[in-house]
Enzyme design. Structure first.
Site, PDB file in Angstrom:
ATOM      1  N   LYS A   1       0.478   6.214  37.075  1.00 40.04           N
ATOM      2  CA  LYS A   1      -0.800   5.701  37.591  1.00 40.04           C
ATOM      3  C   LYS A   1      -0.943   6.012  39.079  1.00 40.04           C
ATOM      4  O   LYS A   1      -1.985   6.505  39.515  1.00 40.04           O
ATOM      5  CB  LYS A   1      -0.851   4.180  37.347  1.00 40.04           C
ATOM      6  CG  LYS A   1      -2.122   3.511  37.823  1.00 40.04           C
ATOM      7  CD  LYS A   1      -2.421   2.256  37.025  1.00 40.04           C
ATOM      8  CE  LYS A   1      -1.513   1.099  37.359  1.00 40.04           C
ATOM      9  NZ  LYS A   1      -1.809   0.494  38.670  1.00 40.04           N
TER      10      LYS A   1
ATOM     11  N   ARG B   1      -3.689   9.391  43.255  1.00 42.21           N
ATOM     12  CA  ARG B   1      -3.552  10.234  44.453  1.00 42.21           C
ATOM     13  C   ARG B   1      -3.992  11.666  44.177  1.00 42.21           C
ATOM     14  O   ARG B   1      -4.530  12.337  45.064  1.00 42.21           O
ATOM     15  CB  ARG B   1      -2.106  10.178  44.960  1.00 42.21           C
ATOM     16  CG  ARG B   1      -1.787   8.829  45.650  1.00 42.21           C
ATOM     17  CD  ARG B   1      -0.305   8.524  45.627  1.00 42.21           C
ATOM     18  NE  ARG B   1       0.085   7.355  46.401  1.00 42.21           N
ATOM     19  CZ  ARG B   1       0.008   6.086  45.987  1.00 42.21           C
ATOM     20  NH1 ARG B   1      -0.491   5.791  44.797  1.00 42.21           N
ATOM     21  NH2 ARG B   1       0.432   5.106  46.753  1.00 42.21           N
TER      22      ARG B   1
ATOM     23  N   GLY C   1      -6.283  -2.265  42.542  1.00 43.46           N
ATOM     24  CA  GLY C   1      -5.955  -2.483  43.950  1.00 43.46           C
ATOM     25  C   GLY C   1      -5.645  -1.171  44.643  1.00 43.46           C
ATOM     26  O   GLY C   1      -6.024  -0.950  45.798  1.00 43.46           O
TER      27      GLY C   1
ATOM     28  N   GLN D   1       0.466   0.690  49.167  1.00 42.76           N
ATOM     29  CA  GLN D   1      -0.996   0.810  49.226  1.00 42.76           C
ATOM     30  C   GLN D   1      -1.471   0.745  50.669  1.00 42.76           C
ATOM     31  O   GLN D   1      -2.320   1.529  51.089  1.00 42.76           O
ATOM     32  CB  GLN D   1      -1.652  -0.293  48.384  1.00 42.76           C
ATOM     33  CG  GLN D   1      -1.393  -0.106  46.904  1.00 42.76           C
ATOM     34  CD  GLN D   1      -2.012  -1.197  46.055  1.00 42.76           C
ATOM     35  OE1 GLN D   1      -2.602  -2.149  46.557  1.00 42.76           O
ATOM     36  NE2 GLN D   1      -1.867  -1.072  44.751  1.00 42.76           N
TER      37      GLN D   1
ATOM     38  N   ASP E   1       6.563  -3.344  40.400  1.00 39.76           N
ATOM     39  CA  ASP E   1       5.695  -3.595  39.242  1.00 39.76           C
ATOM     40  C   ASP E   1       6.482  -3.988  37.988  1.00 39.76           C
ATOM     41  O   ASP E   1       5.888  -4.261  36.937  1.00 39.76           O
ATOM     42  CB  ASP E   1       4.855  -2.344  38.938  1.00 39.76           C
ATOM     43  CG  ASP E   1       3.767  -2.158  39.987  1.00 39.76           C
ATOM     44  OD1 ASP E   1       3.420  -3.140  40.671  1.00 39.76           O
ATOM     45  OD2 ASP E   1       3.276  -1.023  40.125  1.00 39.76           O
TER      46      ASP E   1
ATOM     47  N   LYS F   1      -0.652  -9.811  42.941  1.00 40.37           N
ATOM     48  CA  LYS F   1      -0.897  -8.635  42.085  1.00 40.37           C
ATOM     49  C   LYS F   1      -2.121  -8.916  41.195  1.00 40.37           C
ATOM     50  O   LYS F   1      -2.914  -9.788  41.490  1.00 40.37           O
ATOM     51  CB  LYS F   1       0.351  -8.328  41.264  1.00 40.37           C
ATOM     52  CG  LYS F   1       1.531  -7.876  42.119  1.00 40.37           C
ATOM     53  CD  LYS F   1       1.264  -6.533  42.761  1.00 40.37           C
ATOM     54  CE  LYS F   1       2.400  -6.113  43.666  1.00 40.37           C
ATOM     55  NZ  LYS F   1       2.057  -4.942  44.477  1.00 40.37           N
TER      56      LYS F   1
ATOM     57  N   ARG G   1       1.930 -13.076  39.291  1.00 39.97           N
ATOM     58  CA  ARG G   1       2.844 -12.698  38.198  1.00 39.97           C
ATOM     59  C   ARG G   1       4.038 -13.641  38.056  1.00 39.97           C
ATOM     60  O   ARG G   1       4.624 -13.713  36.968  1.00 39.97           O
ATOM     61  CB  ARG G   1       3.311 -11.251  38.376  1.00 39.97           C
ATOM     62  CG  ARG G   1       2.200 -10.283  38.034  1.00 39.97           C
ATOM     63  CD  ARG G   1       2.621  -8.835  38.108  1.00 39.97           C
ATOM     64  NE  ARG G   1       1.556  -7.995  37.553  1.00 39.97           N
ATOM     65  CZ  ARG G   1       1.412  -6.702  37.808  1.00 39.97           C
ATOM     66  NH1 ARG G   1       2.272  -6.086  38.593  1.00 39.97           N
ATOM     67  NH2 ARG G   1       0.422  -6.020  37.258  1.00 39.97           N
TER      68      ARG G   1
HETATM   69  C1  S3P Z   1       0.935   1.027  44.177  1.00 31.81           C
HETATM   70  C2  S3P Z   1       1.655   0.232  45.040  1.00 31.81           C
HETATM   71  C3  S3P Z   1       2.136  -1.107  44.680  1.00 31.81           C
HETATM   72  C4  S3P Z   1       2.090  -1.351  43.177  1.00 31.81           C
HETATM   73  C5  S3P Z   1       0.810  -0.860  42.557  1.00 31.81           C
HETATM   74  C6  S3P Z   1       0.625   0.619  42.808  1.00 31.81           C
HETATM   75  C7  S3P Z   1       0.478   2.346  44.661  1.00 31.81           C
HETATM   76  O1  S3P Z   1       1.299  -2.070  45.307  1.00 31.81           O
HETATM   77  O2  S3P Z   1       2.268  -2.711  42.907  1.00 31.81           O
HETATM   78  O3  S3P Z   1       0.805  -1.083  41.159  1.00 31.81           O
HETATM   79  O4  S3P Z   1       0.041   3.173  43.840  1.00 31.81           O
HETATM   80  O5  S3P Z   1       0.558   2.591  45.880  1.00 31.81           O
HETATM   81  P1  S3P Z   1       1.610  -2.594  46.810  1.00 31.81           P
HETATM   82  O6  S3P Z   1       1.607  -1.432  47.675  1.00 31.81           O
HETATM   83  O7  S3P Z   1       0.502  -3.543  47.147  1.00 31.81           O
HETATM   84  O8  S3P Z   1       2.939  -3.270  46.706  1.00 31.81           O
END
Ligand code: S3P
Length: 432
Positions: free
Chosen positions: A21, A26, A94, A169, A315, A342, A346
């Site tokens: 994912k 990206r 997110g 993120q 995750d 999240k 969770r």
């Molecule tokens: C992700 C970063 C993680 C992860 C999310 C995907 C990403 O979140 O929990 O499912 O693709 O950069 P955080 O960066 O908020 O920890």
């Protein structure tokens, strides 16, 4: 939609799970701002990534889907995006919202980002604060949640930013904005987080350095489109790994799974618990390491989960809670407070589900203590969270009786075909 799961045994098999994912998101964003064509294979055809694809289309990028797992992006270059006619709806994602905010705060036009109920409650100040320091103008609801109104036409300055929390993120949002800033943008993380943005930027010809946890990107770098092969998602493979470890006697090979070292905390934790899990045929897909994962049924032992592994397994904690419940003895989780923000809280969601199935769980603000036991049958809530739903579904395969898991529609955000995949290897999961 609900799942009804009847106790069942997994069989020996060879399986594939959908594409990663994080890397799929990206590929769409970076492919769009690269020059020339990017051909993505192994793309995750899940609701989250499709929301990103729709958003990039609305921003004027031509994106074709010759098949479910293939995407062709005609990149418009760093400055080729165009104002969308309406707000961009990023659904449950997110990642899409935070990374798109980084990209869009640097454009010459205004944008509005919205999401579903879950996303509309998630914290955005973590990106608004650093992006604002770069010169971005972003408004949120008064409690720092979406929708985000992003003003275009501002000039960004590079910053040197120490992330207050381990978040890929937030790091990625700053790096994407940094592509447009004057000077070199630097981000330091409190713990290593997934580095897919850095790897893909490099793969497409960008310059990103990482010296002792300080990640730096220079403004103005040109990216060039390329072929991107997306590995299978280790986070989705985790549900197959979990089901296999818990079942009586299964030996399952999961093909071409991403094993980027910033993601493999779950493997280390499950191995520390006694899980028979090995990596075969390690190789590279572009800049991303992959391997086939061989998993065999195992007797798990409770442990104190090393808090240094949290950001590398972020995750996978819903699944690890289930492993802990099925293990002998006590498992202690600490330093997992990020789980509370999240797609659902969770820690609370898993504690609720497992307690309803007869497992003893003690919650604290940043952790949980899980006592190994037997899952009874029962009726549990997924809190509309895909990973909670799939973790409880795998728990239910070894329960004493039937389990009903409520509201599982969001499973499609990350693992379309989950039910078909696990029923194909022996789990009895039906739509109720
Ligand atoms: C992700 C970063 C993680 C992860 C999310 C995907 C990403 O979140 O929990 O499912 O693709 O950069 P955080 O960066 O908020 O920890």
């Amino acid at each position: 939609m609900d799942f009804k799961v009847t106790p069942s045994h997994l069989q020996d098999a060879r399986v594939r799970v959908p594409g990663d994912k994080s890397i799929s998101h990206r590929s769409l964003m970076l492919g769009s701002i690269a020059e020339g064509r990017t051909h993505v294979t192994g793309f995750l055809d899940g609701a989250d990534c499709l929301a990103t694809a729709e958003a990039m289309r609305a921003l004027g990028v031509s994106i074709e889907r010759p098949s479910d797992t293939e995407v062709i992006i005609d990149g418009v270059g760093l400055h080729g995006l165009r104002q969308a006619a309406a707000a961009l709806d990023l659904g449950n994602s997110g990642t899409a919202m935070r990374l798109m905010a980084g990209l869009l705060c640097a454009q010459s036009f205004d944008s509005v980002l919205t999401g579903d109920d879950s996303l509309s409650g998630r914290p955005m100040n973590r990106i608004i604060t650093p992006l604002t320091r770069m010169g971005a103008v972003i408004e949120s609801d008064c409690d720092g949640t979406p929708p985000l109104q992003i003003r275009g036409g501002v000039r960004l300055q590079a910053i040197d930013y120490a992330l207050p929390m381990a978040s890929a993120q937030v790091k990625s949002a700053i790096l994407l904005a940094g592509l447009y800033a004057d000077g070199e943008t630097r981000v330091t993380e409190p713990a290593v987080t997934r580095d897919h943005t850095e790897r893909m930027l490099r793969y497409l010809g960008g310059e990103v350095s990482n010296a002792d946890g300080c990640i730096a990107v220079k403004g103005g770098a040109r990216l060039t489109g390329n072929a991107i092969e997306v590995p299978a998602d280790l986070s989705s493979a985790t549900f197959i790994i979990l089901g296999t470890l818990l079942s009586e006697s299964a030996d399952i090979l999961i093909e071409s799974v991403g094993v980027n070292p910033t993601r493999t905390g779950v493997i280390d934790i499950l191995q520390a618990m006694g899980g028979d899990l090995t990596l075969e045929n390690p190789r590279l897909l572009g800049e991303e390491p992959v391997a086939d994962l061989r998993v065999r049924s195992s007797i798990l032992q409770g442990c104190d989960v090393d808090p240094r592994l949290v950001s590398l397994a972020i995750d996978e904690f819903p699944a690890l809670f289930v492993a802990a419940a099925a293990a002998r003895g006590t498992t202690r989780f600490s330093g997992i407070e990020e789980l509370r923000v999240k797609e659902s809280d969770r820690i609370a969601a898993m504690a609720d589900g497992m307690r309803r199935l007869g497992i003893e769980v003690d919650e604290s603000p940043d952790g949980a203590i899980v006592q190994g036991g037997r899952f009874t049958g029962g009726d549990v809530n997924s809190f509309h969270d895909h990973r909670v739903a799939m973790s409880l579904a795998m728990a239910a395969t070894i329960a004493e009786d039937e389990v009903l898991i409520r509201d599982v529609d969001n499973v499609d955000t990350s693992f379309p075909g989950f039910r078909e995949c696990v029923t194909g290897i022996g789990a009895d999961v039906r739509v109720a």
